[in-house]
Design an enzyme around this catalytic site. Structure first.
Site, short mmCIF file in Angstrom:
data_model
loop_
_atom_site.label_atom_id
_atom_site.label_comp_id
_atom_site.label_asym_id
_atom_site.label_seq_id
_atom_site.Cartn_x
_atom_site.Cartn_y
_atom_site.Cartn_z
N ARG A 237 -17.85 51.40 41.28
CA ARG A 237 -18.68 50.84 42.33
C ARG A 237 -18.68 49.32 42.19
NH1 ARG A 237 -21.52 55.17 39.97
NH2 ARG A 237 -22.01 56.90 41.39
N LYS B 75 -24.72 54.28 38.40
CA LYS B 75 -25.81 54.57 39.32
C LYS B 75 -26.86 55.46 38.66
CE LYS B 75 -26.59 56.22 44.06
NZ LYS B 75 -25.92 56.80 45.25
N ARG C 58 -12.96 53.07 45.45
CA ARG C 58 -13.44 54.21 44.67
C ARG C 58 -13.06 55.53 45.35
NH1 ARG C 58 -17.49 55.71 40.82
NH2 ARG C 58 -18.99 57.25 41.58
N TYR D 83 -15.93 62.50 48.50
CA TYR D 83 -15.11 61.29 48.39
C TYR D 83 -13.66 61.55 48.76
CZ TYR D 83 -18.54 58.34 45.96
OH TYR D 83 -19.62 57.58 45.65
N HIS E 65 -20.09 61.49 38.59
CA HIS E 65 -20.88 62.30 39.51
C HIS E 65 -21.53 63.47 38.78
CE1 HIS E 65 -18.41 60.90 43.24
NE2 HIS E 65 -19.43 60.10 42.99
N HIS F 84 -16.21 50.01 48.20
CA HIS F 84 -16.36 51.43 47.88
C HIS F 84 -15.14 52.23 48.32
CE1 HIS F 84 -19.38 53.97 46.07
NE2 HIS F 84 -19.15 54.93 46.95
#
Length: 208
Positions: A34, A67, A146, A178, A169, A143
């Site tokens: 990210r 995150k 990614r 994604y 994740h 992003h």
């Protein structure tokens, strides 16, 4: 003298910035980061992977500010290096560019010309400038790198659980969002599934 030394010695405005940004975006893609994760990297976040000695001291990357969940503390994860070209790019930057602008009191990897650590919004702004200059789709952001990382690993047949761990994740369903595989890849997987089912059906008939 190496080419990078020649370019820097020329005094051309923006040379350092362009070199830094090129390496930054390569790293963001190659480790599936990210913008905030990339901006927060320190030189000391790289370390050796005994299972991939060919990458030297850049075999693994510790992401310290992943995150968080539900307002908790940032999550940490270790990401394995998969591409020799990006290990070489970061090594070259660390050895030849970073020492010229680093602040002795900080190990921040990506720096402004004044030695300040880049922030996530700096990364997004620089990406947008290149995107607009190249007349790319306005929807693109850092992003997208990614997303491309996940998609390309999927198309290369990498195990989904490994990809999930690489990008940090909690759920496989998030990683699946994604993935935007190409039409050729989707057709290939469909053909493989159909062939497998036909082979299984044929084997069943033989057994009967």
């Amino acid at each position: 003298m190496r080419e990078v030394d020649l370019r820097l010695a020329s005094g051309r405005k923006g040379t350092f910035i362009a070199y830094r940004d090129a390496t930054l975006f390569k790293a963001a893609y190659a480790w599936g980061l990210r913008a905030s994760e990339a901006a927060g990297l320190d030189v000391t976040d790289f370390y050796r992977n005994p299972h991939a000695p060919e990458f030297g001291p850049f075999g693994m990357l510790l992401v310290r500010n992943g995150k968080s969940s539900s307002g908790g503390a940032p999550k940490r994860r270790s990401v394995a290096t998969l591409h020799g070209w990006t290990a070489d790019a970061v090594r070259d930057y660390v050895e030849n560019i970073w020492p010229l602008v680093r602040d002795e009191s900080s190990n921040a990897l990506w720096l402004s010309e004044r030695g300040r650590r880049l922030r996530a919004d700096d990364v997004s702004r620089r990406f947008a400038e290149y995107r607009d200059e190249l007349a790319l789709d306005q929807v693109l952001s850092p992003h997208a790198l990614r997303h491309s990382y996940v998609t390309h690993l999927t198309e290369d047949g990498v195990d989904p659980m490994f990809i999930q761990r690489q990008v940090g994740h909690a759920y496989q369903s998030t990683t699946a969002i994604y993935t935007a595989v190409s039409g050729d890849f989707a057709n290939k997987m469909m053909r493989k599934a159909v062939s497998g089912l036909l082979a299984a059906a044929g084997a069943g008939k033989v057994e009967q």
